[in-house]
Design a protein around this motif. Structure first.
Motif, PDB file in Angstrom:
ATOM      1  N   GLU A 187       0.219  -0.802   1.500  1.00 25.60           N
ATOM      2  CA  GLU A 187       0.057  -0.819   2.303  1.00 25.60           C
ATOM      3  C   GLU A 187      -1.140  -2.400   2.661  1.00 25.60           C
ATOM      4  OE1 GLU A 187      -2.090   2.632   2.785  1.00 25.60           O
ATOM      5  OE2 GLU A 187      -0.115   3.818   3.057  1.00 25.60           O
ATOM      6  N   ALA A 188      -1.958  -2.303   1.881  1.00 24.31           N
ATOM      7  CA  ALA A 188      -2.540  -3.779   1.749  1.00 24.31           C
ATOM      8  C   ALA A 188      -1.530  -5.128   1.835  1.00 24.31           C
ATOM      9  CB  ALA A 188      -3.430  -3.986   0.659  1.00 24.31           C
ATOM     10  N   GLY A 214      -4.932  -2.519  -9.035  1.00 21.87           N
ATOM     11  CA  GLY A 214      -6.258  -1.745  -9.178  1.00 21.87           C
ATOM     12  C   GLY A 214      -7.326  -2.053 -10.018  1.00 21.87           C
ATOM     13  N   VAL A 271      -6.699  -4.211  -4.210  1.00 19.17           N
ATOM     14  CA  VAL A 271      -6.490  -3.783  -2.297  1.00 19.17           C
ATOM     15  C   VAL A 271      -6.201  -5.387  -1.872  1.00 19.17           C
ATOM     16  CG1 VAL A 271      -7.909  -2.804  -0.460  1.00 19.17           C
ATOM     17  CG2 VAL A 271      -8.508  -2.747  -2.652  1.00 19.17           C
ATOM     18  N   PRO A 289       0.390   1.211  -6.585  1.00 20.11           N
ATOM     19  CA  PRO A 289      -0.123   2.220  -5.873  1.00 20.11           C
ATOM     20  C   PRO A 289       0.095   2.038  -4.287  1.00 20.11           C
ATOM     21  CG  PRO A 289      -1.539   1.312  -7.618  1.00 20.11           C
ATOM     22  CD  PRO A 289      -0.560   0.972  -7.654  1.00 20.11           C
ATOM     23  N   THR A 290       0.248   3.082  -3.749  1.00 20.41           N
ATOM     24  CA  THR A 290       0.292   3.264  -2.249  1.00 20.41           C
ATOM     25  C   THR A 290      -0.484   2.463  -1.540  1.00 20.41           C
ATOM     26  OG1 THR A 290       1.137   5.086  -2.207  1.00 20.41           O
ATOM     27  CG2 THR A 290       0.513   4.430  -0.270  1.00 20.41           C
ATOM     28  N   GLU A 291      -1.916   2.502  -1.920  1.00 19.83           N
ATOM     29  CA  GLU A 291      -2.476   1.072  -1.489  1.00 19.83           C
ATOM     30  C   GLU A 291      -2.625   0.396  -1.466  1.00 19.83           C
ATOM     31  OE1 GLU A 291      -5.050   2.946  -4.967  1.00 19.83           O
ATOM     32  OE2 GLU A 291      -3.869   4.032  -3.096  1.00 19.83           O
ATOM     33  N   GLU A 292      -1.718  -0.149  -2.072  1.00 20.80           N
ATOM     34  CA  GLU A 292      -1.470  -1.513  -2.670  1.00 20.80           C
ATOM     35  C   GLU A 292      -0.855  -2.167  -1.972  1.00 20.80           C
ATOM     36  OE1 GLU A 292      -3.309  -3.766  -4.031  1.00 20.80           O
ATOM     37  OE2 GLU A 292      -4.965  -2.814  -5.258  1.00 20.80           O
ATOM     38  N   ASN A 329       0.120  -4.779   5.357  1.00 21.10           N
ATOM     39  CA  ASN A 329      -1.047  -5.238   6.336  1.00 21.10           C
ATOM     40  C   ASN A 329      -1.462  -6.613   6.257  1.00 21.10           C
ATOM     41  OD1 ASN A 329      -1.365  -2.561   6.975  1.00 21.10           O
ATOM     42  ND2 ASN A 329      -2.914  -2.029   6.091  1.00 21.10           N
TER      43      ASN A 329
END
Length: 278
Positions: A255-256, A227, A193, A250-253, A259
């Motif tokens: 996005e992190a 991850g 993250v 990964p998409t969440e990474e 951001n």
């Protein structure tokens, strides 16, 4: 007329490239499974037991896996990802694409810092072809490649690590504090993250110090590093101007990183198992 073996009856000996490709596939399978029985590997790869032992002996001598009684074991995941001896074995197509993308951010005459991460070796090969570069690195392997290519190399020497084929420690940090580069390229062992990690404190400190070296800091990370965590944190993705990564990240990474205000370059690459020219 004396008897003999007709050409068509001779068993063709595989080329060195074919043997190395088979050994790469054996290593990939063992890493994926964690361990494997030698008999099962013999059946899976359709070779004789003697040939399989020869392949495994070669991989064990190169410290790419552990050969035990009746089976072989992979090294721990973080060791595999960070140790220099595995650099040419994992995610090669993706790393090559990342290296090509990273090289487009370098121009003749610049001063460049490159750390010892194996992910950056394809970039190093390309840097050797760019005119009039000065390259600062703590990687002995990178220094050899760049020196052969004619770059002006500044080797950051200090405590030598055989595991990483590079130097770290106070001497390296002292040199980094005294130089200035146009662009810096760093990779990491683990990202979770947006937070960055390394299993060795000296190398975590080196990566933090590298952020102060250059006008433009680039983080180059293949998808497999996300991850995950390791013992020592050394900042986050937001410390870098640009993240270059693969399409499987990964998409969440992603996005992190967005951001955190970091620019992102996502590159396509040759799928694993496809031919790769090193």
């Amino acid at each position: 007329m004396s008897g003999g073996t007709a050409p068509g009856d001779r068993k063709t000996r595989p080329s060195d490239a074919a043997v190395e490709q088979r050994r790469q596939e054996i290593l990939d399978h063992v890493i994926e499974q964690g361990e494997a029985r030698i008999d099962d590997l013999t059946a899976r790869f359709k070779v004789s037991l003697m040939t399989m032992h020869r392949d495994l002996d070669d991989l064990a001598e190169r410290r790419l896996l552990r050969k035990l009684r009746g089976k072989v074991e992979a090294y721990p995941a973080l060791t595999v990802e960070s140790a220099a001896r595995f650099g040419d074995t994992l995610h090669r197509g993706e790393k090559d694409a990342l290296g090509e993308a990273a090289a487009r951010h370098v121009h003749p005459g610049q001063t460049v810092f490159v750390d010892d991460s194996t992910t950056l070796l394809p970039l190093v090969t390309r840097l050797a072809e760019i005119d009039s570069l000065t390259v600062v690195t703590n990687s002995l392997r990178a220094a050899r490649v760049l020196g052969d290519g004619g770059a002006d190399v500044v080797l950051a020497g200090g405590r030598y690590s055989r595991e990483y084929d590079s130097c770290a420690g106070p001497e390296v940090l002292g040199l980094l504090d005294s130089i200035r580069a146009d662009v810096s390229f760093v990779s990491v062992t683990a990202v979770a993250v947006g937070r960055l990690f390394h299993p060795d404190r000296d190398y975590a400190e080196l990566k933090k110090a590298a952020l102060k070296v250059a006008n433009h800091n680039v983080l180059v990370v293949d998808h497999s590093k996300f991850g995950r965590t390791a013992t020592y944190a050394h900042g986050d993705v937001g410390d870098y101007d640009l993240l270059i990564t693969g399409e499987a990240t990964p998409t969440e990474e992603i996005e992190a990183a967005l951001n955190a205000g970091t620019a992102i370059e996502i590159v396509e690459h040759v799928a694993e198992g496809q031919p790769y020219d090193s």
